[in-house]
Each structure stands twice: as C-alpha cells, then as structure tokens.
Motif scaffolding. Structure first.
Motif, PDB file in Angstrom:
ATOM      1  N   SER A 144       0.851  -1.203   0.000  1.00 36.92           N
ATOM      2  CA  SER A 144       0.000   0.000   0.000  1.00 36.92           C
ATOM      3  C   SER A 144       0.879   1.243   0.000  1.00 36.92           C
ATOM      4  O   SER A 144       2.018   1.212   0.475  1.00 36.92           O
ATOM      5  CB  SER A 144      -0.929  -0.006   1.216  1.00 36.92           C
ATOM      6  N   ILE A 145       0.312   2.328  -0.538  1.00 42.79           N
ATOM      7  CA  ILE A 145       1.011   3.621  -0.523  1.00 42.79           C
ATOM      8  C   ILE A 145       0.009   4.669  -0.067  1.00 42.79           C
ATOM      9  O   ILE A 145      -1.109   4.741  -0.582  1.00 42.79           O
ATOM     10  CB  ILE A 145       1.542   4.026  -1.910  1.00 42.79           C
ATOM     11  N   GLU A 146       0.420   5.448   0.898  1.00 43.47           N
ATOM     12  CA  GLU A 146      -0.447   6.528   1.366  1.00 43.47           C
ATOM     13  C   GLU A 146       0.417   7.736   1.716  1.00 43.47           C
ATOM     14  O   GLU A 146       1.354   7.611   2.520  1.00 43.47           O
ATOM     15  CB  GLU A 146      -1.229   6.073   2.605  1.00 43.47           C
ATOM     16  N   ASP A 147       0.103   8.862   1.104  1.00 44.87           N
ATOM     17  CA  ASP A 147       0.841  10.107   1.352  1.00 44.87           C
ATOM     18  C   ASP A 147       2.354   9.914   1.234  1.00 44.87           C
ATOM     19  O   ASP A 147       3.119  10.381   2.083  1.00 44.87           O
ATOM     20  CB  ASP A 147       0.495  10.666   2.742  1.00 44.87           C
ATOM     21  N   ARG A 149       4.095   7.387   1.718  1.00 47.06           N
ATOM     22  CA  ARG A 149       4.693   6.321   2.551  1.00 47.06           C
ATOM     23  C   ARG A 149       4.118   4.985   2.131  1.00 47.06           C
ATOM     24  O   ARG A 149       2.925   4.865   1.891  1.00 47.06           O
ATOM     25  CB  ARG A 149       4.390   6.556   4.036  1.00 47.06           C
ATOM     26  N   PHE A 150       4.988   4.016   2.004  1.00 49.03           N
ATOM     27  CA  PHE A 150       4.488   2.701   1.608  1.00 49.03           C
ATOM     28  C   PHE A 150       4.669   1.703   2.735  1.00 49.03           C
ATOM     29  O   PHE A 150       5.465   1.913   3.655  1.00 49.03           O
ATOM     30  CB  PHE A 150       5.196   2.196   0.350  1.00 49.03           C
ATOM     31  N   SER A 151       3.927   0.609   2.632  1.00 50.84           N
ATOM     32  CA  SER A 151       4.168  -0.509   3.559  1.00 50.84           C
ATOM     33  C   SER A 151       4.409  -1.762   2.732  1.00 50.84           C
ATOM     34  O   SER A 151       3.796  -1.955   1.689  1.00 50.84           O
ATOM     35  CB  SER A 151       2.976  -0.702   4.489  1.00 50.84           C
TER      36      SER A 151
END
Lengths: 326, 576
Positions: A144-147, A149-151
C-alpha cells in the motif's frame, strides 16, 4: 511554368500546408498523450497532471519530423507540384518545411524546463499497490502507498543466485525514488523509473526509436553550433522532399505513392543506419568528431541532391493524376 | 466489370499470398532458429513459422492485392453502360466479407496454436541439444549410466538419428562391460489404478483365501478407508493381522523371520504410521536382497508412489538442472486478509519424469509487518493438487533413491516448514493456485499472452489480478484479436477506394511497374501498423481508465464508424 501557380495559389498552398501541419501535429500529440496516460492507468497508478503537461513538448519534438513527412505526403500526393513543373510552389513548400523545422525545434526545446528529461514521471508513484512493476531487471511489489509512505515493499532481483527477495516493511516512495531501510540494507533508488504496462509492437517501437534518435541528433547539432543545426535541418527536409519526388516516377500513380511513402520511411531508417552503424564504424578510423557526427546529415544531403538532379534531368514534366494544379 | 474484376482481384490476391508464403518459407528455412533445430522438428518448424508470419502479414498482403487489382486491372469499358461505382463493386464486398471470415478463423483459431507449436518445437529441440551435450560430457567422464540415459532422452526427440543411435550403442556396450556380473534392477511395473471399496474388499478376500495375509490386510484397510461403514472390511483386516502376527511366531527359519520382521516393519510404516519415506527405504533395501518377493515388489511400488507425492528424487531433479524451460516466473500466491505469499521460480522444465522447477524462492509476510517465512530451494517438483482444488503443489523435499541420509530440503532464512500450509503431516509442500499452463504466463510483461487461446485469455484476465498482474496485457491481447478481423475488412474496403482513385486508367499498363508488385505489401505493412497502432493507443487508454467492457464497446463503435467511412468513400468513387 509560373502561369499555373499564381500568387493567390501559392498563398493558398501555404495556408493548406500550415493547416495540415497543425492538424497532423494535434493528432500525433493526442495519440502520444493517450499512449502515456494509457500506460499510467493500465499500470493501476495515478497520473500526475503537471508531468503529463510537461510531456507535451517532448511528444511534439519527437514527432515533429514525422508530422512534417505526413504533411508533405498529404499535400503533394495529388497536387502535381514538382520542380519540373511548378518550381515556385515546390520551393515554397520546401522553404515552409525547412523554416518550420528550424524554428519549431528550438521553440519547443525552450518550453522544456532545464534539466527535465523525457523519463521524468507522469505518475504520482511508479508503484501501484498490489501489482508487479519491473525495471532494469528488477521487479517490485508494494502492498500500500499513502501520502508518499508505503508498507511492505518487495524487491525481486532474478539475477541474484540466492536470496532474490529483499523485503522492506515500510519506507517512502516518491515517483521513481524509493527510500527504504530493512534489516542490514537501505535502498534509496530502487523504484522503477518508467511505467510500461503494454509492450509496444515491433514496428511502433522501431519508429519511436528512429524518431528519438533524429531528435537527439538535431538537439545536439543545435547545441554545438547554429550552422551545423541549419545544415542538419536542411538535410532532413531535402531528404523528405527528395522522397516526395518519387510521386511522379512512373505512369502508375499508386506505385509512385507507395514508393514515395516507403522512401519517407526509409529516410528515418537510413538515418539510424548511418548514425548507429556507419558512424560508429567510421569513428574507429577517423578521430575527428565533426566528420562522424555530421556524416548522417551529409549523406542525406548528397542523396537528396542526386535525386533532385535525376528528377530535373530525366523525368519529363507530366501532369499529376488529379490533372489540375492547385 | 464485376465478374471479370472479381477474378482479377482474386488472382492478384492468390499470387501475392503465395509469393509471400514462399518468401516466408525461405525466410524461415534460412533463419538461425530453424538451423538450430534437430532434424525431425525442422520442417514442421519451418512450415509453422512461415504460417505464423504469413497470417500476421495477411492484412497488408490482401490490402495490397486489392489496391493493385483496382489500380491496374479493373477498367470501365469505354462506351459501356454507366453504373455507379458501388453497384460495380457490390459482389466484391461479399467476397471481402467471406475473406474476412476466413482471416478471423486463421487469426483467432490457428495463429495462437501455431505460436504454441513453434515454442514447443524450440523447447523440445533445445532440450534434445542439452541432453546430447550432457551425454557426451558424461561419456568423457566415463559415467556411462548417465550417458546412456541422456542419449535415450535425446533419441526420444530424434528417434531416427542413426549417428546418435550408434553412439548410444557404443556407450551402452561400454556400460555393459563395466557392469559385467552386476544384477539388473527389478522392474516396478505399472502403478495400480484406483478402485472402489467393494473391489478392494474382494481382492482382500481373495488374498486371504490364498493365505497372503499381508495383501489381504492391505486391501481390507484400503476398503475400510474408502468406505468407513464397511465393518466387514475392518473385521477382515483384523483377522488378517492376527494371522500376520501368528505367522511371525510360526516362522521356523531365522532368515525368513528376519525378512518377515523387516517386511512387517515396512508394512506398518506404510499402512499404519503412513511414514512413506521410512517404508520406501525399507522395501527398497529388501528389494535388493529379495528381488523376487512379490510382497516386497508390491509395497516398494506403493510406497514409491506415496513418496512421489510428497518428495522428488534428486537424480530426476538434477537431470532437469540447466535444461531449457520457462524462466523467471513470479506471482503472488496467497492474498488472504493481511497475509501475503510471493513465489519466484527461476526455471520450469518438463522432463519424462515430470515437471521440475529450479531456483524456487518463497516469502510470506504480513502486510505492513515483518517476514513470517522466507525460504529458497534449489529444486522442486510440480504436481497436481492432492486435494480437490485447482492448481498444483510444489514438493520441495528431495530424496536420494537409495541413501536415506541424503536429502535436499529448502533453506529457511526465516520461519520453519510448518508455515507452508499444504499439509499438517508433510513438510515442505507448497500449494500453488495455478496450473502448469497458467504458471507459464505469470512472467513479467506476460510474454506468453499471444500464445493463449481466446477462452484461456478471457479466464486468466479475470483471475490474474490476484497474482499481482493488472491484466492489461491480456485484455489488450483480447482486443487485438477482435480488432484484426475488422481491420482486414475495413482496410480492404479502403484499398478499393485508394486503388481506384490512383488507377492507371485506360492508358497502357506500366509493365516496368510489375517488378515492384511484391514490394507493395511492404508499404502496406507500414500503413497497417500505423493504423493498428493508432487504434490500439486509443483502446489502451480506454482500457486503463474505464476497463475492459468500455474498451470493447469503443472498439466496436470505432470499427462501425470506420466501416461507414470506408463504404462512404467507396460509394463516392466515380466511374467516368
């Protein structure tokens, strides 16, 4: 000779040339942009509007010679314009093509911000969550990518013999740049730099390559010196015009059209051959860079000069298939 | 004009099509790929490759033929009855529609299977070369056993190669010389076919009456496992076991008693403890000493069959090492809640012994969390799933046929074998949600998409998202298959207009121009490629932004529009 083309006709021809050129350019640019956006969307990522807009000058620049070719072919296929019969119209079309190339090229180059290359991104992130991406022999998967930042980023390097997987639980992703720290390793530039959801057809890929090469060479000539740039533009336009001469080679208009079309495609192919094979070979024998760098343009110039000479000396003035001149 | 014209168009079309097929035959014959192939595959490869190239080029060939025919040969007789152009060409439209249907069959039906056949030939030939090279290398190392096996593998692919047959015989003679005096391994025979519970019970009864109590017990247990309600099978198994234990006591001879005890130990491992590996090695040992014992042969076969479902033999996997196969397979294997499992396979090779994989790497992680499992295995074997589900199992435990101490297990960087969830009882079994055919597609860029049939493409497109592939390549391939037949018809119609408007007219035919006839498809190929590339760019954009359904709808609408334009242009042609 001059009676058949009055000033009014010449002006009309110039207008048709400009209109056709603009239309062809719009068509090519729209197709180019759709291609870029198609890749971005199909790779399940989001387009970056500023990046897409910034790509327009690049697309225009690369397709400029092709647009010029298409314009000449469309304009001259049925007009019966050739130097043996309508020299002023012919010179006008040639001059218009030359000046279009000479001025449009630096104008478009100037619209590209300094340091911005064609590979600059047109997407928010090169990684779309949940899907594979590949670049430079590596594959990437991000959860996932949000703002930014990824995980869970997984980098796969098939060439490694053991431990092909490198896993990073979290990190930052900005365009092609991925910054991630994992146990014992930090990857700061691991992301794919270019999205390509579709594999281009062989023909399209070759044409794109030829166009990119011509653009690079014209850019280089422009940066080195103005006379060299003018010579390059003149050589390219001359080759295009020479290819169009074939329009009146025989009594069979369809054959003329096809030969002319093939010759136009051949100009790009010939340029690639001269630049990538002959010049490279020659560079091993001749150390002067100016000779090897200018060789493709010089050969194009000689080739078109010969064709023009043959045209003027041997081909009789014949009316075009449409009969009337413009 | 129409009847004459129809004949002329067909004549030019047939001549150009044959000319290009001949050219592609020569091109394929001279291609380096054909030169590398083994003799039995070469001509089939040349034909198939020529067919593939021919079908791929059929649109420009047909468009050129139509253009040439209308430009050169079809003329309106001076003073003849004046008819509108569309009335003159209407029979031709029927012909183009029929040709477009034939092209559809060739493009959608024949082309993918021809591409698969090409790939198979290349693989098969590359494997043959690989085995031949290895056989010669083994011969040099005086490893005659392996050399003969590899020569045999080569000869399966090239059976009439006398030179290699002679070479193999030479090595075989050397092998016999070196093995003089050694026994021949017992043949294992065919594997037993699965039966129903009643049939197993009947067998058990028959063996019981023949006083073969091991076999009676074995089949009675199988019957009761298949059908839990069969008390008779359980009773028979119990009676047979009593006899087995009674027999142990009655054996007079010490050696026979030792054999009996070992057999019983192996049998218990096989049937009661289901420790198939232990059973296999026990019966394998016994088979060397008692090759004629029917019990030993039967249970060796049975335990070998069970072992093959949970492990592979190292010698077989090593045979596949380095052989040509399908490389760099990568996919998301498990996507459940937050758990992810990724699998990488360096090479997938088909041999006579099965489908083997090399360079396997598996990682499991929790989304946003740490690594739960990370393993790498040098070899593995791909088997159909043990349970009823679709897909396969990769067995990652390698065994030596004779040495129980020599085993190859995956290297676990993180986690342990219990995290591979194929079976609670057996270690190192990796369930994969893809069949062998689907695995071949799960490669970056999906290079094998053009070899899949339309229905396979359709099914895989819907599923490939779960394996981490957006499916755009597959969707694009489907659209391409639909686009081509339409393009064939439309470009033929455009070619009528182009040929007619650039016709020679009633003047003398340019005989010198005939030399250039074969070059027309080259120009037409460039134009066709541009035409298709422009449409595909639009379709890829719609596909990316709106999905497959919308792209398909746009495709059909665009084709309708182009057909309308082509017919309008055609109707607008003048005959005067």
């Amino acid at each position: 000779m001059l009676e058949s083309f009055a000033v009014k006709d010449l002006l009309r021809m110039l207008l048709v040339f400009v209109a056709l050129f603009v239309l062809v350019n719009i068509l090519f640019t729209v197709l180019g942009l759709l291609g870029v956006l198609g890749d971005v969307y199909a790779a399940k990522t989001e387009p970056l509007l500023s990046g897409v807009i910034a790509r327009i000058p690049h697309i225009l620049l690369e397709r400029l010679p092709l647009a010029l070719c298409a314009t000449l072919l469309l304009l001259l296929a049925r007009s019966g314009v050739h130097p043996g019969r309508s020299l002023p119209a012919f010179v006008l079309v040639g001059a218009a093509s030359f000046f279009t190339l000479v001025f449009a090229f630096p104008l478009l180059e100037a619209t590209i911000p300094a340091g911005m290359e064609t590979s600059d991104r047109v997407y928010t992130s090169a990684l779309a969550p949940g899907y594979w991406h590949s670049d430079n022999g590596r594959a990437y998967y991000v959860e996932s990518i949000e703002d930014g930042r990824f995980s869970s980023l997984l980098v796969v390097t098939p060439d490694e013999k053991q431990a092909r997987f490198r896993y990073f639980a979290a990190g930052e992703a900005e365009g092609p740049l991925v910054t991630a720290s994992g146990p014992g390793s930090t990857d700061r530039s691991g992301g794919p730099s270019e999205l390509s959801a579709f594999t281009p057809e062989r023909f399209t890929a070759q044409l794109e390559h030829d166009l990119r090469l011509l653009r690079q060479e014209l850019s280089r000539a422009y940066l080195i010196s103005r006379p060299r740039y003018l010579l390059a533009c003149f050589a390219v336009v001359s080759a295009f015009m020479a290819a169009v001469f074939l329009m009146r080679l025989s009594r069979w208009p369809l054959l003329n059209l096809f030969l002319s079309f093939l010759a136009l495609r051949g100009v790009f192919y010939q340029f690639r051959l001269l630049r990538e094979v002959v010049s490279e070979e020659l560079a091993t024998l001749i150390s002067r860079e100016s000779v090897t760098a200018n060789l493709p343009f010089l050969v194009l110039l000689v080739f078109s000069g010969l064709l023009l000479l043959l045209h003027l000396l041997f081909l009789p003035a014949r009316r075009g298939p449409g009969g009337a001149a413009i | 004009m129409s009847k004459v014209g129809l004949r002329q168009v067909l004549r030019v079309l047939v001549v150009l099509a044959l000319l290009y097929f001949g050219f592609f035959m020569v091109h394929s014959y001279l291609s380096p790929a054909a030169a590398r192939l083994i003799a039995p595959l070469r001509w089939q490869y040349i034909w198939t490759r020529a067919l593939v190239l021919w079908v791929e080029t059929l649109i420009p060939i047909s468009a050129s033929a139509v253009m040439i025919a209308y430009s050169l040969f079809i003329r309106v007789e001076p003073g003849g009855r004046e008819e509108p152009f569309h009335a003159l060409v209407s029979p031709h439209l029927v012909m183009f529609t029929v040709l477009a249907l034939i092209f559809t069959v060739l493009y959608i039906g024949v082309l993918p299977s021809a591409r698969r056949a090409l790939e198979r030939s290349e693989f098969s030939s590359a494997q043959a070369d690989f085995y031949l090279e290895r056989a010669r290398s083994a011969r040099q190392d005086r490893n005659y056993n392996d050399a003969v096996a590899d020569f045999d593998r080569y000869l399966v692919r090239d059976p009439h190669n006398q030179e290699i047959t002679d070479e193999r015989e030479e090595v075989h003679t050397l092998l016999l010389d070196s093995e003089a005096g050694e026994g021949v391994a017992p043949e294992t025979g065919d594997l037993p076919q699965p039966l129903k519970a009643g049939e197993y019970f009947a067998r058990a009864e028959a063996f019981y009456s023949q006083e073969d109590y091991f076999s009676a017990h074995y089949y009675a247990v199988l019957a009761s496992r298949l059908d839990n309600s069969r008390q008779d099978a359980r009773r028979l198994a119990a009676r047979a076991w009593e006899k087995v234990t009674g027999l142990e006591r009655s054996q007079a001879d010490e050696a026979a008693r030792a054999l009996f005890r070992t057999k019983k130990e192996g049998y218990e491992a096989l049937v009661r403890a289901q420790d198939f590996l232990k059973a296999y090695y026990i019966f394998n040992d016994l088979a060397n000493t008692y090759p004629d014992d029917p019990d030993v042969a039967r249970y060796l076969e049975e335990s070998g069959r069970q072992v093959a479902e949970i492990s592979y033999f190292l010698d077989e996997a090593e045979q596949a090492e380095g052989a040509p196969g399908i490389g760099e397979i990568l996919f998301v294997n498990v996507k459940q809640d937050t758990r992810r499992e990724i699998v990488y396979i360096d090479n997938l090779v088909e041999t006579e012994q099965g489908v083997f994989v090399t360079g396997v790497e598996v990682i499991q992680f929790e989304a946003g969390g740490g690594i739960e499992l990370h393993l790498a295995a040098a070899h593995g074997k791909l088997l159909p799933r043990l349970d009823e589900q679709q897909g396969s199992t990769i067995v990652l435990t390698g065994l030596d046929r004779y040495d129980p101490e020599r085993r190859e297990r995956p290297m676990y960087f993180e986690g342990d074998p219990r995290r591979l969830a194929a079976s609670e009882r057996f270690e190192n079994l990796l369930p994969v949600n893809l069949s062998r055919e689907d695995l071949a597609v799960m490669r970056l860029g999906m290079p094998a998409a053009d070899r899949l049939g339309l229905s396979d493409l359709w099914q895989l497109r819907r599923r490939c998202g779960q394996f981490g592939y957006p499916g755009a390549e597959l969707a694009c391939e489907i659209l391409d298959r639909i686009l081509h037949p339409f393009s064939f018809l439309i470009l033929c119609l455009f070619s009528v207009s182009l040929g007619w408007s650039f016709r020679v007219g009633n003047s003398r035919s340019p005989r010198l121009g005939f030399i250039f006839l074969p070059f027309f498809p080259l120009g037409a190929a460039v134009l066709t490629a541009l035409y298709l590339a422009a449409q595909k760019t639009i379709l890829e954009f719609i596909l990316g932004i709106l999905g497959f359904g919308s792209a398909l709808a746009v495709l059909l609408v665009v084709q309708g529009l182009l057909l309308f334009v082509a017919l309008t242009l055609l109707a607008g042609q003048r005959t005067d």
